[in-house]
Design an enzyme around this catalytic site. Structure first.
Site, PDB file in Angstrom:
ATOM      1  N   ILE A 274     -71.344  16.820  -8.480  1.00 53.59           N
ATOM      2  CA  ILE A 274     -71.930  16.751  -7.135  1.00 53.59           C
ATOM      3  C   ILE A 274     -71.505  18.047  -6.459  1.00 53.59           C
ATOM      4  O   ILE A 274     -70.337  18.452  -6.521  1.00 53.59           O
ATOM      5  CB  ILE A 274     -71.465  15.502  -6.352  1.00 53.59           C
ATOM      6  N   SER A 275     -72.446  18.723  -5.816  1.00 50.39           N
ATOM      7  CA  SER A 275     -72.145  20.031  -5.235  1.00 50.39           C
ATOM      8  C   SER A 275     -71.166  19.905  -4.069  1.00 50.39           C
ATOM      9  O   SER A 275     -71.063  18.861  -3.425  1.00 50.39           O
ATOM     10  CB  SER A 275     -73.426  20.690  -4.731  1.00 50.39           C
ATOM     11  N   GLN A 276     -70.514  21.030  -3.805  1.00 52.67           N
ATOM     12  CA  GLN A 276     -69.576  21.139  -2.680  1.00 52.67           C
ATOM     13  C   GLN A 276     -70.367  21.024  -1.372  1.00 52.67           C
ATOM     14  O   GLN A 276     -71.411  21.680  -1.233  1.00 52.67           O
ATOM     15  CB  GLN A 276     -68.938  22.516  -2.811  1.00 52.67           C
TER      16      GLN A 276
END
Ligand code: SAH
Length: 232
Positions: free
Chosen positions: A71-73
């Site tokens: 999951i992206s930052q």
């Protein structure tokens, strides 16, 4: 007290504090658009990660989501959303947007209320199945999904006024440039795995394409072909 209630409240209290901290960090790091900041505050990121990681969901970090993906930052999601939507200090009302790399759907959920129709492509089938259900449960309805290789884009729905890619190709995919309408914007990371990747905004102009470098980033690679599941 209902079984599990304490647990949920515990996470809720932690998350109110950590969400405030996250918002402060976004502002300090150049996220200027209040509506995007509020959207990041309100999307329940803990529902997009494994339960075991939910207490870390509001830290400004990428986290594993299974199938070797992440999951992206939050900062990077906010930055990409802002790059796609912002023009001359305001937010553009985009009509048709294509997203490549649905993953757990966090970027999808952040972006959805800002656009009329969102089209999202993911190459790993089980991820897509779970994500469709998660986004439906959150009441986000303006999205059409496709299990496909995003290098092809979505020709039947082109042209798009925005395209956002959340996995890194080694060079800019030609087909995605072709599927941008006039003035359309492509926001994507480009570069090798583990090497230097740069986030670009590429705008289709009357005479060609304008490239802007936005930030150094680190994404999983954009891979060719579709996958039915883990290990296939
Ligand atoms: N957008 C997600 C992050 C996704 S990670 C978030 O908000 O957290 C990158 C995703 O891109 C993975 O799910 C991966 O399977 C997918 N992906 C990689 N190459 C792709 C391709 N060619 N077409 C479609 N999806 C791709």
């Amino acid at each position: 007290m209902m079984p599990g209630t304490r647990n949920i409240q515990g996470i809720g209290m932690t998350s109110a504090r950590t969400r405030d901290r996250l918002v402060k960090r976004l502002k300090q790091s150049g996220i200027r658009q209040p509506e995007i900041i509020e959207r990041i505050r309100n999307v329940p990121r803990h529902l997009f990660v494994d339960e075991a990681l939910s207490s870390r969901a509001y830290e400004d970090n990428a986290l594993p989501i299974g199938q070797g993906q992440t999951i992206s930052q939050p900062f990077v999601v906010a930055l990409m959303t802002q790059a796609l939507l912002e023009k001359d200090g305001d937010l553009l009302p985009l009509t048709k947007v294509l997203e490549i790399g649905t993953g757990c759907g966090y970027q999808t959920a952040v972006l959805a209320p800002f656009v009329k129709q969102l089209f999202s492509i993911e190459r790993v089938a089980p991820l897509l199945r779970e994500t469709k259900q998660r986004l439906a449960e959150l009441g986000i309805g303006n999205i059409r999904f496709r299990h496909d290789d995003g290098f092809r884009g979505w020709p039947g729905q082109a042209p798009f006024d925005g395209i956002i890619v959340t996995a890194a190709p080694v060079k800019v995919p030609e087909k995605l440039l072709e599927q941008l309408g006039p003035g359309g914007r492509l926001v994507l990371p480009v570069g090798p795995v583990g090497g230097e990747q740069i986030l670009y905004r590429i705008t289709r102009t009357t005479n060609g394409f304008e490239h802007e470098k936005l930030s150094a980033v680190s994404f999983v690679p954009m891979l060719e072909g579709r996958e039915k599941g883990a290990g296939q």
